[in-house]
Design a protein around this motif. Structure first.
Motif, PDB file in Angstrom:
ATOM      1  N   TRP A  19      -9.288  -0.452  -0.079  1.00 47.81           N
ATOM      2  CA  TRP A  19      -8.314  -0.682   0.996  1.00 47.81           C
ATOM      3  C   TRP A  19      -8.960  -1.567   2.058  1.00 47.81           C
ATOM      4  CZ3 TRP A  19      -6.497   5.040   2.257  1.00 47.81           C
ATOM      5  CH2 TRP A  19      -5.954   5.609   1.104  1.00 47.81           C
ATOM      6  N   ILE A  35      -9.545  -5.196   0.796  1.00 46.95           N
ATOM      7  CA  ILE A  35      -8.329  -5.994   0.716  1.00 46.95           C
ATOM      8  C   ILE A  35      -7.803  -6.327   2.112  1.00 46.95           C
ATOM      9  CG2 ILE A  35      -5.898  -5.945   0.000  1.00 46.95           C
ATOM     10  CD1 ILE A  35      -6.858  -4.255  -2.445  1.00 46.95           C
ATOM     11  N   THR A  75      -2.840  -2.276  -3.306  1.00 49.65           N
ATOM     12  CA  THR A  75      -4.029  -1.428  -3.178  1.00 49.65           C
ATOM     13  C   THR A  75      -3.903  -0.209  -4.096  1.00 49.65           C
ATOM     14  OG1 THR A  75      -3.067  -0.094  -1.422  1.00 49.65           O
ATOM     15  CG2 THR A  75      -4.242  -2.078  -0.754  1.00 49.65           C
ATOM     16  N   MET A 102      -7.357  -3.228  -7.655  1.00 46.90           N
ATOM     17  CA  MET A 102      -6.208  -3.803  -6.959  1.00 46.90           C
ATOM     18  C   MET A 102      -5.289  -4.498  -7.958  1.00 46.90           C
ATOM     19  SD  MET A 102      -7.382  -7.309  -5.137  1.00 46.90           S
ATOM     20  CE  MET A 102      -7.872  -8.728  -6.094  1.00 46.90           C
ATOM     21  N   PHE A 157       0.842  -1.194   0.000  1.00 43.86           N
ATOM     22  CA  PHE A 157       0.000   0.000   0.000  1.00 43.86           C
ATOM     23  C   PHE A 157       0.874   1.239   0.000  1.00 43.86           C
ATOM     24  CE2 PHE A 157       0.183   1.431   4.515  1.00 43.86           C
ATOM     25  CZ  PHE A 157       0.846   0.357   5.070  1.00 43.86           C
TER      26      PHE A 157
END
Lengths: 319, 104
Positions: free
Chosen positions: A78, A81, A68, A50, A9
């Motif tokens: 977000w 996931i 992400t 994603m 991320f």
């Protein structure tokens, strides 16, 4: 064969998609769409849902890699996931981009959000772009992490290099392998003493946002933006695409409000102000480097989304 | 508008809130040591709303975003003003929806 999961991320453009593509043994599943929000000169596509890839480690572990989207307006992904697809992940890799104006701000924002979503998973910080901008340094990141009371190793990497990314994955899985790439600077690598200067850490200043003409064009082209105007510190108009009535309204608003802001010292430097009405649009004003960028926005676009898009455009330092 | 301060206080991200009618505090959970700050901010927010009366639009809310926190002012009927301090990452749309529900 055991299955592990790792979540990548971080802000848009930090290299999450690139990193997953660099190591995946399967054709990556990605959801790139043409960039419509951030500066198109920076990258042509962006992840909207994603990225997914898979790699097998030397210890016969199959590692599922989830990337992400960077933009805050995809926050629902977000959550999906981190709390569903990869809720049982082995760790998270926060990718930061040293070429953005305030990696510290990114660090604070993304660690806070992802800690809230996923709890205290093992965390690794991977910094890209240090070849272009060596600062912030390891010392900066370590100081900021200490302030956040977070323990996470920091590595400067090239997301295009499979060795660098494999190293991150191994580290996340706590496999003590050393990188073959010399570009990686693990946390334990000796660093020159002056890099640890407390003064250096405490007085690190992010570069101010810059309102260059090309970036203004990018902002003016965003969905929901009806017009913009840029004023210098003396309130001289430098650039405007606003209709006269709107421009007049903005100028009168700023003339009235700006002196009042000085009377709010407890709030610190005000970076952004928004004036909303029940009408179909509102003013959003960004203040940086003593310049004010006024934006007339449609109410159809959320402030959160617009703010992040604009900050993303203004974040990157000139190439 | 009843209990708006108490109901806002349950919302993560909102630090303090205060409902005023004119210059009188109706309800507040600002700590006592922030009273002077609250009064100053209320005065400034009122001045801002006063100053944008020239516009055809009926401005109802102003958000001032600092690095670490957000100061927001919402103007309601009968000279009510709601002030709140929130985390800078707080979603303004979420706040608008919340207020809409609380008012409703």
């Amino acid at each position: 064969m055991s299955d592990q999961k790792i979540v990548f991320f971080g802000p848009v453009g930090a290299g999450k998609t690139t990193a997953i593509r660099a190591v995946s043994e399967i054709a990556c599943i990605d959801t790139d769409a043409q960039v419509s929000d951030t500066t198109s000169s920076r990258k042509s596509t962006t992840t909207v849902a994603m990225d997914y890839g898979c790699i097998t480690t030397a210890f016969n572990q199959r590692v599922h890699l989830y990337g992400t989207p960077g933009q805050e307006r995809f926050q629902f992904m977000w959550e999906m996931i981190t709390t569903e697809l990869a809720a049982d992940c082995s760790g998270q890799i926060l990718m930061l981009d040293n070429t953005r104006n305030s990696p510290q701000k990114d660090l604070i924002f993304y660690t806070r959000v992802f800690r809230q979503l996923a709890g205290d998973k093992p965390l690794i910080i991977a910094v890209t772009g240090s070849d272009q901008n060596p600062s912030p340094t390891h010392a900066h990141y370590r100081g900021w992490l200490a302030e956040l009371k977070l323990e996470a190793p920091v590595y400067f990497i090239d997301a295009r290099r499979a060795d660098d990314v494999r190293f991150l994955i191994d580290e996340t899985l706590a496999v003590p392998t050393l990188p073959s790439s010399a570009s990686i600077l693990p946390d334990s690598t000796p660093v020159l003493e002056e890099e640890y200067s407390l003064d250096d850490v405490l007085h690190y200043k992010a570069l101010p946002l810059q309102f260059s003409p090309a970036r203004l064009n990018d902002i003016n082209g965003l969905t929901g933006v009806k017009g913009i105007a840029l004023l210098d510190p003396a309130d001289n108009l430098l650039n405007s695409t606003l209709q006269d009535t709107h421009l007049d309204e903005l100028l009168r608003f700023l003339t009235h409000v700006t002196p009042l802001l000085d009377e709010l010292p407890d709030l610190g430097d005000i970076e952004h102000l928004i004036l909303t009405s029940g009408q179909s649009d509102h003013f959003s004003v960004f203040i940086a480097d003593q310049h004010a960028l006024g934006i007339l926005c449609s109410n159809q676009v959320t402030n959160r989304s617009l703010r992040q898009q604009i900050e993303n455009i203004l974040q990157w330092r000139p190439a | 508008m009843n209990n708006i301060v108490e109901r806002l206080s349950r919302h993560p991200g909102i630090r303090f809130s205060c409902l005023l009618k004119g210059s009188q505090v109706v309800d507040s959970n600002f700590p006592p040591e922030k009273t002077a700050q609250l009064n100053r901010e209320a005065e400034i927010i009122r001045a801002i709303f006063q100053g944008v009366r020239f516009a055809e639009k009926d401005y109802q809310a102003i958000h001032l975003q600092g690095r670490d926190q957000l100061l927001a002012g919402y103007r309601f009927k009968n000279d009510h003003l709601l002030l709140l301090h929130a985390d800078s990452s707080f979603s303004l749309e979420e706040m608008d929806q919340l207020l809409h529900c609380l008012k409703g």
